[in-house]
Design a protein around this motif. Structure first.
Motif, mmCIF file in Angstrom:
data_model
loop_
_atom_site.group_PDB
_atom_site.id
_atom_site.type_symbol
_atom_site.label_atom_id
_atom_site.label_comp_id
_atom_site.label_asym_id
_atom_site.label_seq_id
_atom_site.Cartn_x
_atom_site.Cartn_y
_atom_site.Cartn_z
ATOM 1 N N ARG A 50 16.225 6.615 28.052
ATOM 2 C CA ARG A 50 15.742 5.226 27.991
ATOM 3 C C ARG A 50 16.405 4.356 29.052
ATOM 4 N N GLU A 51 17.699 4.563 29.295
ATOM 5 C CA GLU A 51 18.404 3.730 30.248
ATOM 6 C C GLU A 51 17.964 3.973 31.697
ATOM 7 N N ALA A 52 17.239 5.072 31.945
ATOM 8 C CA ALA A 52 16.710 5.345 33.283
ATOM 9 C C ALA A 52 15.204 5.120 33.339
ATOM 10 N N GLY A 53 14.614 4.777 32.212
ATOM 11 C CA GLY A 53 13.161 4.676 32.138
ATOM 12 C C GLY A 53 12.580 3.569 32.994
ATOM 13 N N ASP A 54 13.202 2.393 32.985
ATOM 14 C CA ASP A 54 12.630 1.267 33.724
ATOM 15 C C ASP A 54 12.615 1.538 35.223
ATOM 16 N N GLU A 55 13.678 2.155 35.740
ATOM 17 C CA GLU A 55 13.741 2.495 37.161
ATOM 18 C C GLU A 55 12.633 3.468 37.544
ATOM 19 N N LEU A 56 12.414 4.481 36.707
ATOM 20 C CA LEU A 56 11.379 5.468 36.999
ATOM 21 C C LEU A 56 9.985 4.855 36.918
ATOM 22 N N LEU A 57 9.747 4.050 35.903
ATOM 23 C CA LEU A 57 8.430 3.417 35.766
ATOM 24 C C LEU A 57 8.140 2.481 36.935
ATOM 25 N N THR A 58 9.146 1.749 37.370
ATOM 26 C CA THR A 58 8.961 0.850 38.515
ATOM 27 C C THR A 58 8.606 1.643 39.762
ATOM 28 N N SER A 59 9.287 2.746 39.989
ATOM 29 C CA SER A 59 9.012 3.578 41.169
ATOM 30 C C SER A 59 7.614 4.187 41.102
ATOM 31 N N LEU A 60 7.192 4.618 39.925
ATOM 32 C CA LEU A 60 5.849 5.191 39.777
ATOM 33 C C LEU A 60 4.776 4.147 40.047
ATOM 34 N N ARG A 61 5.007 2.925 39.609
ATOM 35 C CA ARG A 61 4.034 1.867 39.887
ATOM 36 C C ARG A 61 4.017 1.514 41.371
ATOM 37 N N GLU A 62 5.172 1.592 42.023
ATOM 38 C CA GLU A 62 5.208 1.341 43.469
ATOM 39 C C GLU A 62 4.403 2.387 44.231
ATOM 40 N N LEU A 63 4.293 3.599 43.659
ATOM 41 C CA LEU A 63 3.443 4.634 44.262
ATOM 42 C C LEU A 63 1.957 4.373 44.007
ATOM 43 N N GLY A 64 1.671 3.406 43.146
ATOM 44 C CA GLY A 64 0.280 3.091 42.824
ATOM 45 C C GLY A 64 -0.324 3.990 41.770
ATOM 46 N N LEU A 65 0.530 4.691 41.024
ATOM 47 C CA LEU A 65 0.015 5.649 40.048
ATOM 48 C C LEU A 65 -0.725 4.958 38.895
ATOM 49 N N ASP A 66 -0.371 3.719 38.600
ATOM 50 C CA ASP A 66 -1.074 3.000 37.536
ATOM 51 C C ASP A 66 -2.493 2.642 37.943
ATOM 52 N N ARG A 67 -2.777 2.672 39.256
ATOM 53 C CA ARG A 67 -4.131 2.380 39.750
ATOM 54 C C ARG A 67 -4.927 3.651 40.045
ATOM 55 N N THR A 68 -4.264 4.658 40.595
ATOM 56 C CA THR A 68 -4.980 5.870 40.999
ATOM 57 C C THR A 68 -4.979 6.949 39.921
ATOM 58 N N GLY A 69 -4.083 6.829 38.958
ATOM 59 C CA GLY A 69 -3.992 7.833 37.897
ATOM 60 C C GLY A 69 -3.713 7.196 36.558
ATOM 61 N N SER A 70 -2.653 7.639 35.910
ATOM 62 C CA SER A 70 -2.328 7.112 34.584
ATOM 63 C C SER A 70 -0.853 7.313 34.300
ATOM 64 N N ILE A 71 -0.245 6.331 33.591
ATOM 65 C CA ILE A 71 1.136 6.431 33.140
ATOM 66 C C ILE A 71 1.150 6.116 31.656
ATOM 67 N N ALA A 72 1.510 7.082 30.836
ATOM 68 C CA ALA A 72 1.606 6.880 29.390
ATOM 69 C C ALA A 72 3.039 7.163 28.958
ATOM 70 N N VAL A 73 3.583 6.294 28.120
ATOM 71 C CA VAL A 73 4.979 6.411 27.692
ATOM 72 C C VAL A 73 5.036 6.451 26.167
ATOM 73 N N GLU A 74 5.785 7.406 25.641
ATOM 74 C CA GLU A 74 5.989 7.521 24.197
ATOM 75 C C GLU A 74 7.478 7.633 23.913
ATOM 76 N N THR A 75 7.899 7.113 22.774
ATOM 77 C CA THR A 75 9.295 7.243 22.364
ATOM 78 C C THR A 75 9.488 8.557 21.624
ATOM 79 N N VAL A 76 10.496 9.308 22.020
ATOM 80 C CA VAL A 76 10.812 10.578 21.367
ATOM 81 C C VAL A 76 11.832 10.297 20.265
ATOM 82 N N ASP A 77 11.420 10.451 19.031
ATOM 83 C CA ASP A 77 12.321 10.179 17.912
ATOM 84 C C ASP A 77 13.366 11.272 17.727
ATOM 85 N N LEU A 78 13.007 12.504 18.042
ATOM 86 C CA LEU A 78 13.943 13.618 17.887
ATOM 87 C C LEU A 78 13.730 14.610 19.016
ATOM 88 N N SER A 79 14.806 14.940 19.698
ATOM 89 C CA SER A 79 14.733 15.919 20.780
ATOM 90 C C SER A 79 15.934 16.851 20.651
#
Length: 309
Positions: A50-79
Motif C-alpha cells: 500500500r505504501e508504494a501503491g500511489d507512486e506506481l499508480l501515478t507512473s502508470l497514469r503518466e504512461l497513459g494506461l488509464d486511457r489506452t487500457g485499464s487499471i483496476a485496484v483491489e485491496t488484498v485482505d489476506l496474502s
C-alpha cells in the motif's frame, strides 16, 4: 497489499513490466499475453505494498494506461506469501500512513455525487432529528447523526482543494447545498404534517430542552469538536478505516442543526432558526478546514518520507 489488474496495449506491456519491476514493494508479477479482448491487449497482474501503491499508480497514469487500457485496484485482505512480506518490508513507510490519492479522489467523487439515494438519506436523517429536537430525545439525535451522509461531500471539498480538482469541488458543493436544502424543505413539510396530527407543537419546541438545547447554541466548543471530527474522518478515509466514520458522524451537529432550523421556521421561531443555521455553518466550516489541513499535512509528511527513503 493491493492487487493490480492491468490491461495494456501489446506495444506498451514491456514498459509497464519494467516499471513494476523497478518499483520497490511489488510482488507476484504475472503477464498474460493477448488475454484481453475489450480493450484488446495483454493482461498484467501484480501485488504492491500500500505504501508504494500511489507512486506506481501515478507512473502508470503518466504512461497513459488509464486511457489506452485499464487499471483496476483491489485491496488484498489476506496474502500468505513470503515474497509479499518482503515487498512490504522493502517499501518505505507504513501502509496505514500511506494515502492512495487516486483512490481517495475516486471514493470522494462517488460519495459526493448528488443522487436520489443521497437526498433520501439526508432527508430521513433530518426528519429523525426533527423528532429528536421536538421530543428533546438525545437518542434520536445520535441516530440522525449516524444516518446523515453529509461527510462525503465535505471530504470531497477537502480533497478537491488539496488535489486542485475543481470539478470535484463543484460537485461536492452542489451535493451539500441541494441535499440540505431539499432535506430542510421536506422536513418543514413533515413538521406541518406532524403538527396537524398533534405530534409536534410550538410549545414543545420552545420548552426547556436540556438534552438538545446545544443544537441551537453554537460556541467555540462546537467549532473545536467539528475540527477534531474533520481530522478523524479524513484519517479514516485515507487509512481505509471506515469504521471510524460512524464515530465522526455522531460527534458533529450538522443534520440536527438543519432539522432544528427547519422546525423553528415552521413555527416562526427566528431565534432558534438563526442560531441553528449558525451552528450548521460553523460545523461545516470546521470539518472542511480540518480535512483540508489534514490532507495537506499527510501529503507533506509522505513526500518527505519518500524523499528520505
Amino acid at each position: 497489499m493491493l492487487h493490480l489488474r492491468l490491461i495494456t496495449p501489446a506495444g506498451t506491456t514491456d514498459e509497464v513490466v519494467r516499471l513494476i519491476d523497478k518499483t520497490v514493494g511489488t510482488a507476484h508479477l504475472v503477464v498474460l499475453p493477448g488475454a484481453a479482448r475489450d480493450p484488446a491487449g495483454d493482461v498484467v497482474l501484480c501485488d504492491v505494498a500500500r505504501e508504494a501503491g500511489d507512486e506506481l499508480l501515478t507512473s502508470l497514469r503518466e504512461l497513459g494506461l488509464d486511457r489506452t487500457g485499464s487499471i483496476a485496484v483491489e485491496t488484498v485482505d489476506l496474502s500468505l506469501s513470503r515474497r509479499a512480506d518482503e515487498a512490504e518490508r522493502e517499501a518505505p513507510g507504513e501502509g496505514a500512513d500511506a494515502v492512495l490519492w487516486e483512490g481517495l479522489t475516486d471514493a470522494t467523487h462517488e460519495e459526493s455525487t448528488l443522487s436520489v439515494t443521497y437526498v433520501a438519506f439526508i432527508t430521513l436523517a433530518t426528519m429523525i432529528a426533527a423528532c429528536g429536537v421536538v421530543l428533546d430525545n438525545a437518542v434520536l439525535i445520535v441516530g440522525a447523526m449516524a444516518v446523515g451522509p453529509e461527510f462525503g461531500p465535505l471530504a470531497g471539498i477537502s480533497t478537491a482543494l488539496v488535489q486542485r480538482h475543481p470539478r470535484l469541488a463543484w460537485r461536492s458543493v452542489i451535493a451539500l447545498l441541494v441535499g440540505f436544502a431539499a432535506a430542510m424543505a421536506l422536513t418543514s413539510a413533515f413538521s406541518l404534517f406532524m403538527d396537524a396530527v398533534g405530534l409536534f407543537s410550538k410549545d414543545r419546541l420552545e420548552a426547556d430542552r436540556p438534552n438538545t438545547g446545544f443544537i441551537y447554541a453554537p460556541d467555540w466548543f462546537s467549532f473545536v469538536v467539528a475540527v477534531l471530527a474533520g481530522i478523524a474522518g479524513t484519517l479514516s478515509l485515507t487509512s481505509a478505516k471506515s469504521g471510524a466514520l460512524v464515530g465522526v458522524a455522531i460527534s458533529v451537529t450538522t443534520v440536527p442543526a438543519a432539522a432544528n432550523a427547519a422546525v423553528a421556521l415552521v413555527y416562526g421561531d427566528t431565534h432558534q432558526a438563526v442560531r441553528s443555521s449558525e451552528q450548521l455553518l460553523l460545523n461545516l466550516l470546521g470539518i472542511v478546514v480540518a480535512g483540508t489541513l489534514t490532507l495537506l499535512a499527510q501529503k507533506h509528511f509522505w513526500k518527505r518520507r519518500r524523499q528520505r527513503a
